[in-house]
Design a protein around this motif. Structure first.
Motif, PDB file in Angstrom:
ATOM      1  N   LEU A  64       0.826  -1.211   0.000  1.00  0.00           N
ATOM      2  CA  LEU A  64       0.000   0.000   0.000  1.00  0.00           C
ATOM      3  C   LEU A  64       0.863   1.264   0.000  1.00  0.00           C
ATOM      4  O   LEU A  64       0.399   2.332  -0.381  1.00  0.00           O
ATOM      5  CB  LEU A  64      -0.937   0.009   1.215  1.00  0.00           C
ATOM      6  CG  LEU A  64      -2.125  -0.957   1.134  1.00  0.00           C
ATOM      7  CD1 LEU A  64      -2.855  -1.001   2.466  1.00  0.00           C
ATOM      8  CD2 LEU A  64      -3.087  -0.547   0.021  1.00  0.00           C
ATOM      9  N   ALA A  65       2.133   1.129   0.394  1.00  0.00           N
ATOM     10  CA  ALA A  65       3.028   2.298   0.368  1.00  0.00           C
ATOM     11  C   ALA A  65       3.166   2.804  -1.064  1.00  0.00           C
ATOM     12  O   ALA A  65       3.192   4.016  -1.308  1.00  0.00           O
ATOM     13  CB  ALA A  65       4.389   1.927   0.955  1.00  0.00           C
ATOM     14  N   GLY A  66       3.246   1.887  -2.007  1.00  0.00           N
ATOM     15  CA  GLY A  66       3.344   2.260  -3.425  1.00  0.00           C
ATOM     16  C   GLY A  66       2.074   2.952  -3.909  1.00  0.00           C
ATOM     17  O   GLY A  66       2.125   3.930  -4.657  1.00  0.00           O
ATOM     18  N   LEU A  67       0.933   2.432  -3.457  1.00  0.00           N
ATOM     19  CA  LEU A  67      -0.353   3.048  -3.819  1.00  0.00           C
ATOM     20  C   LEU A  67      -0.393   4.492  -3.299  1.00  0.00           C
ATOM     21  O   LEU A  67      -0.797   5.418  -4.004  1.00  0.00           O
ATOM     22  CB  LEU A  67      -1.503   2.229  -3.226  1.00  0.00           C
ATOM     23  CG  LEU A  67      -2.900   2.845  -3.377  1.00  0.00           C
ATOM     24  CD1 LEU A  67      -3.324   2.854  -4.837  1.00  0.00           C
ATOM     25  CD2 LEU A  67      -3.928   2.087  -2.531  1.00  0.00           C
ATOM     26  N   LYS A  68       0.072   4.648  -2.053  1.00  0.00           N
ATOM     27  CA  LYS A  68       0.082   5.968  -1.435  1.00  0.00           C
ATOM     28  C   LYS A  68       0.940   6.935  -2.266  1.00  0.00           C
ATOM     29  O   LYS A  68       0.550   8.063  -2.531  1.00  0.00           O
ATOM     30  CB  LYS A  68       0.649   5.838  -0.016  1.00  0.00           C
ATOM     31  CG  LYS A  68       0.023   6.795   0.972  1.00  0.00           C
ATOM     32  CD  LYS A  68       0.643   6.683   2.356  1.00  0.00           C
ATOM     33  CE  LYS A  68       0.508   5.336   3.029  1.00  0.00           C
ATOM     34  NZ  LYS A  68       0.952   5.363   4.436  1.00  0.00           N
ATOM     35  N   ARG A  69       2.102   6.449  -2.710  1.00  0.00           N
ATOM     36  CA  ARG A  69       2.970   7.303  -3.531  1.00  0.00           C
ATOM     37  C   ARG A  69       2.284   7.686  -4.828  1.00  0.00           C
ATOM     38  O   ARG A  69       2.358   8.831  -5.269  1.00  0.00           O
ATOM     39  CB  ARG A  69       4.302   6.594  -3.819  1.00  0.00           C
ATOM     40  CG  ARG A  69       5.286   6.674  -2.662  1.00  0.00           C
ATOM     41  CD  ARG A  69       6.693   6.274  -3.106  1.00  0.00           C
ATOM     42  NE  ARG A  69       6.748   4.884  -3.583  1.00  0.00           N
ATOM     43  CZ  ARG A  69       6.915   3.830  -2.775  1.00  0.00           C
ATOM     44  NH1 ARG A  69       7.060   4.010  -1.480  1.00  0.00           N
ATOM     45  NH2 ARG A  69       6.946   2.611  -3.269  1.00  0.00           N
ATOM     46  N   SER A  70       1.577   6.726  -5.439  1.00  0.00           N
ATOM     47  CA  SER A  70       0.950   7.066  -6.724  1.00  0.00           C
ATOM     48  C   SER A  70      -0.220   8.042  -6.512  1.00  0.00           C
ATOM     49  O   SER A  70      -0.474   8.893  -7.363  1.00  0.00           O
ATOM     50  CB  SER A  70       0.539   5.810  -7.500  1.00  0.00           C
ATOM     51  OG  SER A  70      -0.657   5.289  -7.007  1.00  0.00           O
ATOM     52  N   ILE A  71      -0.888   7.949  -5.374  1.00  0.00           N
ATOM     53  CA  ILE A  71      -1.938   8.928  -5.060  1.00  0.00           C
ATOM     54  C   ILE A  71      -1.308  10.320  -4.898  1.00  0.00           C
ATOM     55  O   ILE A  71      -1.791  11.311  -5.439  1.00  0.00           O
ATOM     56  CB  ILE A  71      -2.679   8.528  -3.758  1.00  0.00           C
ATOM     57  CG1 ILE A  71      -3.528   7.279  -3.987  1.00  0.00           C
ATOM     58  CG2 ILE A  71      -3.541   9.688  -3.242  1.00  0.00           C
ATOM     59  CD1 ILE A  71      -4.115   6.683  -2.716  1.00  0.00           C
ATOM     60  N   ASP A  72      -0.193  10.360  -4.164  1.00  0.00           N
ATOM     61  CA  ASP A  72       0.448  11.649  -3.886  1.00  0.00           C
ATOM     62  C   ASP A  72       0.987  12.313  -5.160  1.00  0.00           C
ATOM     63  O   ASP A  72       1.121  13.530  -5.228  1.00  0.00           O
ATOM     64  CB  ASP A  72       1.587  11.464  -2.865  1.00  0.00           C
ATOM     65  CG  ASP A  72       1.048  11.067  -1.491  1.00  0.00           C
ATOM     66  OD1 ASP A  72      -0.148  11.328  -1.229  1.00  0.00           O
ATOM     67  OD2 ASP A  72       1.803  10.480  -0.694  1.00  0.00           O
ATOM     68  N   ARG A  73       1.298  11.490  -6.169  1.00  0.00           N
ATOM     69  CA  ARG A  73       1.844  12.046  -7.421  1.00  0.00           C
ATOM     70  C   ARG A  73       0.771  12.621  -8.334  1.00  0.00           C
ATOM     71  O   ARG A  73       1.079  13.362  -9.255  1.00  0.00           O
ATOM     72  CB  ARG A  73       2.591  10.940  -8.190  1.00  0.00           C
ATOM     73  CG  ARG A  73       4.051  10.784  -7.768  1.00  0.00           C
ATOM     74  CD  ARG A  73       4.832  10.036  -8.829  1.00  0.00           C
ATOM     75  NE  ARG A  73       4.253   8.740  -9.137  1.00  0.00           N
ATOM     76  CZ  ARG A  73       4.640   7.597  -8.560  1.00  0.00           C
ATOM     77  NH1 ARG A  73       5.607   7.591  -7.671  1.00  0.00           N
ATOM     78  NH2 ARG A  73       4.068   6.457  -8.888  1.00  0.00           N
ATOM     79  N   LYS A  74      -0.500  12.251  -8.088  1.00  0.00           N
ATOM     80  CA  LYS A  74      -1.546  12.727  -8.993  1.00  0.00           C
ATOM     81  C   LYS A  74      -1.730  14.238  -8.880  1.00  0.00           C
ATOM     82  O   LYS A  74      -1.702  14.784  -7.784  1.00  0.00           O
ATOM     83  CB  LYS A  74      -2.878  12.044  -8.679  1.00  0.00           C
ATOM     84  CG  LYS A  74      -2.920  10.595  -9.104  1.00  0.00           C
ATOM     85  CD  LYS A  74      -4.343  10.059  -9.034  1.00  0.00           C
ATOM     86  CE  LYS A  74      -4.343   8.558  -9.298  1.00  0.00           C
ATOM     87  NZ  LYS A  74      -5.669   7.961  -9.160  1.00  0.00           N
ATOM     88  N   ASP A  75      -1.942  14.898 -10.004  1.00  0.00           N
ATOM     89  CA  ASP A  75      -2.136  16.353  -9.988  1.00  0.00           C
ATOM     90  C   ASP A  75      -3.498  16.709  -9.407  1.00  0.00           C
ATOM     91  O   ASP A  75      -3.650  17.684  -8.693  1.00  0.00           O
ATOM     92  CB  ASP A  75      -2.026  16.920 -11.404  1.00  0.00           C
ATOM     93  CG  ASP A  75      -0.579  16.904 -11.865  1.00  0.00           C
ATOM     94  OD1 ASP A  75       0.306  16.946 -10.989  1.00  0.00           O
ATOM     95  OD2 ASP A  75      -0.339  16.816 -13.077  1.00  0.00           O
ATOM     96  N   PHE A  76      -4.512  15.920  -9.728  1.00  0.00           N
ATOM     97  CA  PHE A  76      -5.830  16.185  -9.147  1.00  0.00           C
ATOM     98  C   PHE A  76      -6.613  14.888  -9.041  1.00  0.00           C
ATOM     99  O   PHE A  76      -6.297  13.903  -9.719  1.00  0.00           O
ATOM    100  CB  PHE A  76      -6.603  17.215  -9.981  1.00  0.00           C
ATOM    101  CG  PHE A  76      -6.897  16.751 -11.377  1.00  0.00           C
ATOM    102  CD1 PHE A  76      -5.975  16.959 -12.393  1.00  0.00           C
ATOM    103  CD2 PHE A  76      -8.083  16.083 -11.670  1.00  0.00           C
ATOM    104  CE1 PHE A  76      -6.233  16.513 -13.688  1.00  0.00           C
ATOM    105  CE2 PHE A  76      -8.346  15.633 -12.956  1.00  0.00           C
ATOM    106  CZ  PHE A  76      -7.415  15.856 -13.967  1.00  0.00           C
ATOM    107  N   GLY A  77      -7.619  14.878  -8.181  1.00  0.00           N
ATOM    108  CA  GLY A  77      -8.490  13.708  -8.056  1.00  0.00           C
ATOM    109  C   GLY A  77      -7.896  12.548  -7.276  1.00  0.00           C
ATOM    110  O   GLY A  77      -8.504  11.485  -7.176  1.00  0.00           O
ATOM    111  N   GLY A  78      -6.699  12.752  -6.689  1.00  0.00           N
ATOM    112  CA  GLY A  78      -6.057  11.668  -5.940  1.00  0.00           C
ATOM    113  C   GLY A  78      -6.929  11.126  -4.827  1.00  0.00           C
ATOM    114  O   GLY A  78      -6.903   9.932  -4.531  1.00  0.00           O
TER     115      GLY A  78
END
Ligand code: ATP
Ligand code: MG
Length: 247
Positions: free
Chosen positions: A86-100
């Motif tokens: 889930l750490a990877g999922l969290k990183r990909s959420i944090d990288r999103k410009d919007f709608g994360g």
């Protein structure tokens, strides 16, 4: 489907214990339940005595299908496991410009009609995954251990919830569940009566301190399996009945 997040920023208050045993109790009552572990500690799998190859992280990243990521762990009880990935999922959420903040809600949307309940175990603290959980769930159950600090933690958590409610007015702190209740300790009774004044009908009957409850996960068993007839079963069954009655 009712979506209930078991959440409080403070650690060690009984979130996982409640998520697992509430899910098990609802499943035993005949409801079809999906337990979603959103914590990198991944303790729901351990508490249920299963190892999970894929779970929430793999489902949302598209690495695993629904069938591969959801395990039937007991009759009527299904698990979408948490864990380190889930750490990877969290990183990909944090990288999103919007709608994360909608990552979880959008990813789980196809499951909305497959279960009666989604019960979400959450990590302590407050991060992008917590926010995602609160953009997905409609109801929050906050376990509060009977200590002054935890009660003030609940007040802080309520403010964080209010920030989310500006965008999601349907989100409601619906249940406050006292945990680690020890009737012999005067402080416990005092805190309980304060909570009753403040939260009124939201307050559930308490979960008593029970060594059985702390032992059960080590055996990969729910309290219903590990210690039938214990106070833990009695107390969690009261929560199951309260919640299902509110249907
Ligand atoms: N009513 C209880 N009586 C005695 N021990 C309990 C009770 N509820 C939970 N425990 C034990 O207390 C510890 C913390 O509980 P739990 O893991 O459920 O908390 P948590 O809020 O999920 O913690 P974290 O914030 O780290 O995820 C565990 O060892 C658990 O077995
Ligand atoms: Mg936990």
């Amino acid at each position: 489907m009712r979506k209930i997040a078991i959440s409080l920023s403070k650690g060690g208050v009984g979130k996982t214990t409640t998520a697992v045993n509430l899910s098990a109790g609802l499943a035993r009552a005949g409801y079809k339940v999906l337990l979603i572990d959103t914590d990198t500690q991944g303790q729901a799998s351990r508490a249920l005595g299963v190892s999970s190859e894929a779970g929430l992280a793999e489902l949302l990243s598209g690495e695993a299908t629904t069938a591969e990521s959801i395990q039937e762990v007991r009759e009527n009880l299904y698990l979408l496991a948490g864990g380190r990935n889930l750490a990877g999922l969290k990183r990909s959420i944090d990288r999103k410009d919007f709608g994360g903040e909608l990552t979880l809600a959008e990813g789980l949307e196809p499951l909305n009609s497959s279960f009666d309940y989604a019960i979400l175990d959450t990590a302590p603290g407050w991060d992008s995954l917590t926010v995602n959980v609160l953009f997905y769930a409609d109801e929050i159950l906050s376990p509060v251990s009977m200590e002054i600090l935890t009660v003030s933690g609940l007040m802080d958590f309520q403010e964080s919830i209010q920030a989310i409610q500006k965008y999601r007015p349907e989100l409601e702190l619906r249940y406050v569940l006292p945990t680690f209740m020890d009737g012999r300790v005067k402080k416990s009774e005092e805190i309980l009566s304060q909570l009753r004044i403040y939260f009124g009908e939201k307050l559930c009957s308490p979960i008593r301190y029970s060594v059985r409850l702390s032992e059960a996960p080590g055996f990969g068993m729910t309290i219903y399996e590990y210690a039938p007839g214990s106070t833990g079963v009695e107390d969690y069954q009261a929560v199951v009945e309260r919640i299902s009655k509110d249907g």
